[in-house]
Write an enzyme that holds these catalytic residues in place. Structure first.
Site, PDB file in Angstrom:
ATOM      1  CD  GLU A 184      -1.415  -0.053   3.621  1.00  0.00           C
ATOM      2  OE1 GLU A 184      -1.744  -1.127   4.142  1.00  0.00           O
ATOM      3  OE2 GLU A 184      -1.888   1.030   3.932  1.00  0.00           O
ATOM      4  CG  HIS A 202      -2.397  -7.717  10.350  1.00  0.00           C
ATOM      5  ND1 HIS A 202      -1.255  -7.405   9.659  1.00  0.00           N
ATOM      6  CD2 HIS A 202      -3.032  -6.534  10.601  1.00  0.00           C
ATOM      7  CE1 HIS A 202      -1.199  -6.093   9.494  1.00  0.00           C
ATOM      8  NE2 HIS A 202      -2.258  -5.531  10.064  1.00  0.00           N
ATOM      9  CB  CYS A 233      -2.048  -5.055   6.191  1.00  0.00           C
ATOM     10  SG  CYS A 233      -1.714  -3.407   6.836  1.00  0.00           S
ATOM     11  CE  LYS A 272      -0.835  -5.628  26.080  1.00  0.00           C
ATOM     12  NZ  LYS A 272      -1.032  -4.266  26.648  1.00  0.00           N
TER      13      LYS A 272
END
Ligand SMILES: [Zn+2]
Lengths: 137, 354, 384
Positions: free
Chosen positions: B85, B240, B117, B245
């Site tokens: 991207e 991903h 992504c 976290k």
């Protein structure tokens, strides 16, 4: 336009690859891809591709600004002796510690931007060198 | 094994992480974030591409070593997909530059894919389909991004640069064989960049539940159902990684323990490399995996979609790991830069050019 | 009749403009100023010239003018003259002298005006640097961003480590050049520098600093090259333009030894085999020193000093670069060999920079880049 589109395009193989001209007449190797041996003038030559690894012969840290280079300064410019035995002039990038620069440093070729015709023109890609990530065994 | 990936696998892989790192705390401090914000999303530092790097140059490096690891002649590659991207050109393919520079056959498919992504993950699916149909022998999918973030946006803590490449080919030559692939996509506007905009925009909290979590959970659940597998059948789970976290949280929701997720985590140390994010995690896991182990990888792309893939590692992996720089080595190769140097190399400083 | 033929070529006059950043002068203004000085000095009108040969390397790149030879002729108001430009990079002026001498010695012409000029101050440094870098191979070094001072730096480092020569040893060259330039009214940098001024000088390509390199400046110089017939009214002391020889070296990256200029040595052997002349320490010698290290290597390649020892002999050379060399006189590229010629011509006749040279031979050395092509011009003093 800083560079001619066709000049660069026509010669892209020499920017994207490290091509070596081996002379069958005098036995010497030269750079880049040539139709004639620069040592003896023979046209009896073959072109092979370097594996892209070598050692630094010598280098300079340059502040000499040419149009378009300002964001890349200072640059390290060196002569690299390829493992195939031929020297090439090149920029050395991604040197984490300038004091690690010394003749004999192992380097590997990487594709980088040589320059770009900002903001609307082409980006010119070609090979530079970085200190080898994988060291020779 | 599902019909979508008959007898195909990963023949080679290559990674690239730029040398430079910027500490997240420096970004947080500069823009006046709460000092704990970086810890709260588990991001320590991010990789910064040099001034002469972009998605093409980084993708080239990763692809070069995917070919080296696979021991494949570039002439035999029939498709090159670049998922990015951060295309250096809005119009003009990146894939052709990389392919020509690597000496890949001119008789090939080549295109740049965009789906935030996850475009490179879709590139893998396309390559798998082309290989399993017999259309090509090898296909290359490259994920490469110099991720942009508007200076001062919380996104800037994580948006980083990196690349990964997977060479897809026949199962008998593979280091890991595909067992199944599923994809789940919807129209979910969590993150976007308009034509001509320099930086992306996002829905902040909206990027979480309805986007990241819903899509990954959906694709993985579909895959598990299709293959009749459960989380305990997997040795590694890679999701991903927009931050450190989220992958742990989505893993918990799906029933994967932390120990199966952390080996494939890269974002806390290099940031979110967008199209390379989860796939760099897969590369990292391949470099430690043992023959017979099963890997789940689930990239996500905003907009939104997720691909879930199951791979089983073969014994061919062992001697290919050290034919090229490993993800671990690339993570450890680093030089810290200041925010000012980062701003200079990522062209964030307004200056006269041209 | 070439070379050793019956006809000879002589220098009738050389005029120079002080090298500077002449923001108020165009290349035409500068060229016409020195042309007028030459013609007035010898009592000729422009229409009496057989040829006007122009030497410029960068005029088309930096002033956007091609064909400057006929543009100048148009400004001079002459129509019946043969005109052309000669270009061999930084050695263009030496090449122009070669063709001028050849025309005269062949009998095709008897009055050839050679005018060299370069207008280097029309653009800011980063543009000039980009264009100047085109003396290297644009398709190899140019596109990679490798520039002339980078090569000078690499050569200097190789030289210093190979011969155990110090930074200060190399810098002796710059000190001597500035000393000489301080007596040259045409020099761009006519002042002395201290033996360690490189320490505070701005670095171009480490270790090359501004004090190791030539300054960028504008200049023009013109010479009238004539045949025997014209020398009847000439002064008692005449300088013959005996011969010009040149050779080409491999690009730097293909050389085995970076610390010797083989084209310079080759040109010398071509010259000496024809004219039985060798270069000695007391000879009037004017060499290219775009960077001080190049001056040292040139002396060694000409056989005046042993390899690695040139810095030890320069103080024994009273007639070396009496104008201050490229380093301090300056280097208006296309004009530089004509400045060298002017300095030697005056040194051998009326005197220059407070000195007079009575030896028979003088030699000018010119080159482009680090010996990519090197040229030697042999001058001989003849007394009528
Ligand atoms: Zn040969």
């Amino acid at each position: 336009m800083k560079h001619s589109i066709s000049i660069f395009w026509r010669d892209r193989e020499n920017h994207y690859k490290l091509l070596i001209t081996k002379c069958r007449n005098c036995g010497k190797s030269s750079y880049p891809k040539l139709k004639r041996c620069p040592y003896c003038g023979s046209t009896n030559v073959e072109v092979v591709e370097s594996k892209g690894r070598g050692t630094l012969v010598n280098y300079t840290i340059t502040y000499f600004r040419v149009d378009g280079s300002e964001a890349m300064l200072p640059k390290v410019i060196g002569l690299v002796k390829l493992d195939e035995g031929v020297k090439v002039p090149a920029e050395i990038v991604d040197v984490p510690d300038l004091s690690s620069l010394k003749p004999g440093l192992e380097v590997e070729a990487v594709l980088r931007k040589y320059s770009s015709d900002d903001p609307h023109g082409l980006i010119y890609y070609g090979l530079k060198f970085i200190p080898s990530i994988i060291k020779k065994q | 094994m599902s019909r979508c990936c008959v007898k195909t696998g990963v023949v080679g892989w290559g990674a690239y992480i730029p040398l430079y790192r910027l500490r997240s705390k420096e970004i947080a401090s500069l823009w006046g974030f709460d000092p704990n914000v970086a810890d709260s999303i588990w991001i320590e530092e991010k990789s910064v591409a040099s001034v002469d790097e972009d998605a093409i140059t980084m993708g080239w490096y990763a692809a070069k070593y995917a070919l080296v690891r696979g021991g494949v002649n570039p002439e035999d590659v029939g498709a090159v997909f670049v998922g990015t991207e951060s295309k250096p050109y809005a119009v003009k393919p990146s894939s052709t530059v990389i392919a020509d520079a690597l000496g890949i056959s001119r008789k090939k498919l080549a295109t740049d894919l965009e789906f935030a992504c996850r475009a490179a993950a879709e590139g893998i699916r396309l390559a798998v389909a082309l290989v399993s149909s017999g259309s090509i022998k090898y296909g290359l999918s490259i994920g490469s991004d110099t991720a942009q973030a508007s200076p001062g946006d919380v996104l800037e803590l994580t948006a980083s640069s990196g690349a990964v490449a997977f060479l897809i080919g026949p199962a008998e030559e593979s280091v890991a064989v595909f067992e199944g692939l599923t994809t789940y996509v919807t129209d979910t506007p969590d993150f976007w960049r308009r034509e001509g905009s320099k930086y992306p925009s996002h829905g902040e909290g909206f990027t979480g539940e309805p986007a990241y979590f819903h899509h990954i959970i959906s694709s993985v659940t579909m895959l598990l159902e299709e293959l009749g597998l459960k989380p305990s059948d997997f040795d590694y789970a890679i999701f991903h990684q927009p931050n450190g976290k989220f992958p742990l949280q989505v893993g918990r929701a799906l029933g994967f323990p932390k120990e199966k997720i952390t080996p494939g985590l890269v974002t806390p140390w290099i940031g979110n490399t967008y199209n390379a994010s989860a796939l760099l995690g897969l590369a990292k896991v391949l470099e430690i995996a043992k023959p017979g182990q099963r890997i789940l990888v689930a990239p996500f792309g905003s907009g939104a979609g997720s691909d879930a893939m199951s791979l089983v590692v073969t014994d061919k992996v062992l001697d290919r790991v050290h034919k090229a720089p490993t993800v671990e080595e690339l993570i450890n190769r680093k030089k810290y830069v200041s925010y000012a140097e980062y701003a200079k190399s990522r062209n964030l400083i307004l200056r006269n050019v041209g | 009749m070439w070379g050793d033929g019956m006809l000879k070529a002589y220098i009738a006059s050389v005029e120079m403009l002080k090298i500077d950043r002449h923001y108020d002068k165009s290349y035409v203004d500068m060229a016409l100023e020195v042309i007028d000085a030459v013609l007035n000095g010898v009592g000729l009108t422009p229409s009496e010239l057989d040829y006007i040969i122009v030497s410029t390397a960068f005029n088309s790149l930096l002033t956007h003018q091609v064909g400057s030879s006929y543009i100048l002729a148009q400004y001079l108001g002459v129509k019946n003259v043969n005109v052309a430009s000669v270009e061999a990079g930084e050695a263009s002026g030496a090449a122009a002298l070669d063709y001028a001498a050849s025309l005269v010695k062949s009998g095709k012409a008897s009055k050839v005006l050679v005018v060299g000029f370069e207008k280097m101050s029309e653009y800011p440094s980063w543009i000039v640097n980009r264009e100047y870098s085109k003396i290297l191979n644009y398709m190899v070094e140019g596109i990679k961003g490798v520039t002339p001072p980078d090569y000078a730096a690499i050569i200097m480092k190789e030289y210093m480590s190979k011969y155990n020569v110090t930074r200060e040893d190399v810098f002796k060259w710059s000190v001597k050049m500035h000393e000489n330039a301080s007596k040259n009214p045409y020099a761009q940098l006519p002042f002395k520098i201290s033996k360690d001024s490189y320490v505070k000088s701005l670095v171009m390509s480490d270790p090359i600093t501004m004090h190791d390199s030539f300054p960028v400046g504008d200049g023009a110089a013109a010479a009238l090259i004539v045949g025997d017939g014209f020398t009847n009214n000439a002064p008692k002391e005449l300088v013959e333009l005996v011969d010009v020889e040149s050779s080409v070296n491999l690009p730097l990256y293909l050389r085995e030894d970076l610390t010797v200029f083989e084209a310079t040595a080759k040109s010398l052997s071509k010259l000496t085999s024809k004219h039985r002349v060798s270069v000695t320490k007391d000879m009037a010698l004017n060499v290219y020193d775009t960077y001080n290290i190049y001056g040292l290597i040139t002396l060694e390649s000409l056989g005046v000093a042993e390899r690695g020892k040139a810095h030890e002999v320069i103080d024994e050379m009273p007639y070396l670069n009496v104008g201050g060399g490229l380093k301090a006189r300056g280097h208006p590229v296309g004009a530089t060999p004509l400045y060298q010629l002017g300095e030697l011509y005056k040194l051998m006749t009326e005197g220059f920079a407070g000195m007079k040279y009575d030896g028979e031979y003088g030699i000018i050395h010119s080159m482009s880049g680090p010996d990519n092509t090197s040229w030697l011009v042999l001058l001989r003093r003849c007394v009528r």
